[in-house]
Design an enzyme around this catalytic site. Sequence first.
Site, PDB file in Angstrom:
ATOM      1  N   ASP A   1      47.421  90.846  35.110  1.00 23.71           N
ATOM      2  CA  ASP A   1      48.064  90.206  36.509  1.00 23.71           C
ATOM      3  C   ASP A   1      46.846  90.256  37.649  1.00 23.71           C
ATOM      4  O   ASP A   1      45.726  90.803  37.319  1.00 23.71           O
ATOM      5  CB  ASP A   1      49.186  91.346  36.942  1.00 23.71           C
ATOM      6  CG  ASP A   1      50.109  90.406  37.835  1.00 23.71           C
ATOM      7  OD1 ASP A   1      49.901  89.527  38.468  1.00 23.71           O
ATOM      8  OD2 ASP A   1      51.171  90.807  38.207  1.00 23.71           O
TER       9      ASP A   1
ATOM     10  N   GLU B   1      57.400  89.821  45.664  1.00 22.22           N
ATOM     11  CA  GLU B   1      56.994  91.021  45.153  1.00 22.22           C
ATOM     12  C   GLU B   1      57.430  92.299  45.935  1.00 22.22           C
ATOM     13  O   GLU B   1      58.444  92.477  46.804  1.00 22.22           O
ATOM     14  CB  GLU B   1      55.231  90.962  44.951  1.00 22.22           C
ATOM     15  CG  GLU B   1      55.100  89.760  44.028  1.00 22.22           C
ATOM     16  CD  GLU B   1      53.553  89.854  43.589  1.00 22.22           C
ATOM     17  OE1 GLU B   1      53.018  90.798  43.552  1.00 22.22           O
ATOM     18  OE2 GLU B   1      52.987  88.592  43.605  1.00 22.22           O
TER      19      GLU B   1
HETATM   20  C1  BGC Z   1      52.142  88.543  40.472  1.00 23.48           C
HETATM   21  C2  BGC Z   1      52.500  87.715  39.012  1.00 23.48           C
HETATM   22  C3  BGC Z   1      51.924  86.370  39.253  1.00 23.48           C
HETATM   23  C4  BGC Z   1      50.347  86.492  39.554  1.00 23.48           C
HETATM   24  C5  BGC Z   1      49.603  85.071  40.065  1.00 23.48           C
HETATM   25  C6  BGC Z   1      50.746  88.486  40.900  1.00 23.48           C
HETATM   26  O1  BGC Z   1      50.557  89.104  42.280  1.00 23.48           O
HETATM   27  O2  BGC Z   1      52.573  89.808  40.206  1.00 23.48           O
HETATM   28  O3  BGC Z   1      53.742  87.645  38.756  1.00 23.48           O
HETATM   29  O4  BGC Z   1      51.783  85.492  38.081  1.00 23.48           O
HETATM   30  O5  BGC Z   1      50.273  87.287  41.005  1.00 23.48           O
HETATM   31  O6  BGC Z   1      50.185  84.477  41.251  1.00 23.48           O
END
Ligand code: BGC
Length: 659
Positions: free
Chosen positions: A353, A544
């Site tokens: 991630d 998030e």
């Molecule tokens: C998130 C992911 C995402 C990634 C790319 C991260 O902060 O947890 O779900 O795919 O960013 O944008």
Amino acid sequence: MTLQPARGALPRTRTTGRRTTGRRTAGVLLAAAALVATAVPASSALADPGTATAAHDRTTAYLNPKLPVARRVSDLLGRMTTAEKIGQMTQAERGSVDADPAQITHLGLGSLLSGGGSTPKPNTPGAWADMVDGYQAHALATRLHIPLLYGIDSVHGDGNLVGATIFPHNIGMGATRDPQLVAEEEHITATETRATGPQWVFAPCVCVARDDRWGRTYESFGEDPALVRRMESAIDGFQGTRTKDLARPDRVLATVKHYAGDGDTTYGTSTTGDYTIDRGVTRTSHRRFDAVDLAPYVTAVQVHGAGSVMPSYSSVQWTDVPGSQPVKMSASKELLTDVLKRKIGFEGFLISDWDAITQLPGDFATQVRTSVNAGMDMFMQPYDAPQFEQALAAEVQAGRVPMSRIDDAVSRILRAKFQLGLFEHPFTDRTNIGTVGSPAHRAVARRAVAESQVLLKNDHHALPLKPSQRIYVAGVNASDLGNQAGGWTVTWQGQSGNTAFPGTTILQGIQNEAKNVTYSADATAPMSGHDVGIVVVGETPYAEGVGDVGTGGHTLGLSATDRANIDRVCSAIKTCLVLDVAGRPQIITGELPKADAFVMSWLPGSEGAGVADVLFGKRPFTGKLPVTWPRSEAQEPINVGDVHYDPLFPYGYGLTAKH
Ligand code: BGC
């Protein structure tokens, strides 16, 4: 508070993009070489003249599409230097290379991503395809001409793209209980995404949301692992059902995320300090972990052949192992290699991630080494790809990361690139670009919205509404596209308002059905003479951990404004209906008795008319709660199967309005 940096840096408009029409790989490569001739250094940092020979023709095994993928992978791997292999394991954010895209060549990058809000300017389908093709040309200018994989978060449609069809977030799709519809949704999303450049999506989230205080609850299909597994038809929608489908212009490589237990963390354990629950610790036994958190991955891999998996920011702490300490997923050899790759049999690749490894203990070299050796294959290093490559090269050189691990990682990545047909067709196939946001695609999204609506209360035959009724609508969320789409829409966090992207608001949907509609956002317009009042309440966008309850002022409660609107409208107009536009259940225990009818609308996306379809009885209410609805915030976490289960509405609840 140190949240992730804004992800919306805008690049220059690109003019270098190309579409390939030729089928001959060599022709494509020569065209690409010409395209970037001025940008390519005389001697690439990755070239290793001792072992390397340039390969341009189809007698070279890896360039021969007639040979089996495994043969092509091993042929190509055998030609690569260590630096080139490390390059394949590296993914940068496009914003970090846009000013100087020759870095793609210099660093031999295997992949780029667009983080939330990282878009071309103008943000149009054509500009997206041009941008991705421009980067691709730089990747093809490397010695072995290995194409770039471009990844994006198409989590409810290609949300970054203005004009894309925006579907309900997964929680609404879970409410539909319709796996076929989810497959259709993701097929459309795949079509719109691939026609505009990216061949890889960081979706679906197969998270099992066990605590609605989590800011990512809406990314989950629901709290029951069995429901999440049913909705993994999403993977088929993205990838197709046969490996060869991946090369089609209407399919993309899927990523199941966030492996595993991201929705099952203990409130208050967030290890980054920024949030209260996101990126926290899943405290659980092996047995329960298998049943709740791991189960969707077994299906994703063994039944649907998911091409990639993104390990979670969260940690696991075993309650059945004495002295167990929390271990971050990105560092867990047990869970990445022993369980996922060996036991479950995952043959795709793991993508870390966003900057996740920097949350591991130790210095950067230790973080890199720990994660590679745990089994991570590709590293999302948005802004520090050069440092990552240097660190990993030094670890390999020092013998602390075995070459066999590097070869395993690179083989997995290359396999996906071959399966996607990128060596034959590295540039965007724009055949379907005209379908982005088309009426046909929007019609499916509208149906999804209708199927996702959950009717929680319907006294006095309040519903269905009649077009002849005089209707009073209150509440900002009735007329706010940004609020009804939520996070991951045009920007990472999403934004309120009606100007960022096209769509139909819930209010417009109602106005299309009834002639006599008054709208007053704050319920101050006169109410007399109306038959029905509709109060639209809910949340504003977040993504998030920013949306965690306890972070940034979030609660599960209704806002004072929403409560005041309910009081005003429901006391003045005889029949009163409340719609909740939110990513999770809100606490409505005190307000519910004031309303004749209550509908959970979730985050419907761009097609608000689907809400009106069920309100006016053009479609039946069929949605069922994908999560338990609590009476109070203090009841969280509350889930079906709990020993003491006393929710406001149980998991699976949903009325059917009689028409
Ligand atoms: C998130 C992911 C995402 C990634 C790319 C991260 O902060 O947890 O779900 O795919 O960013 O944008």
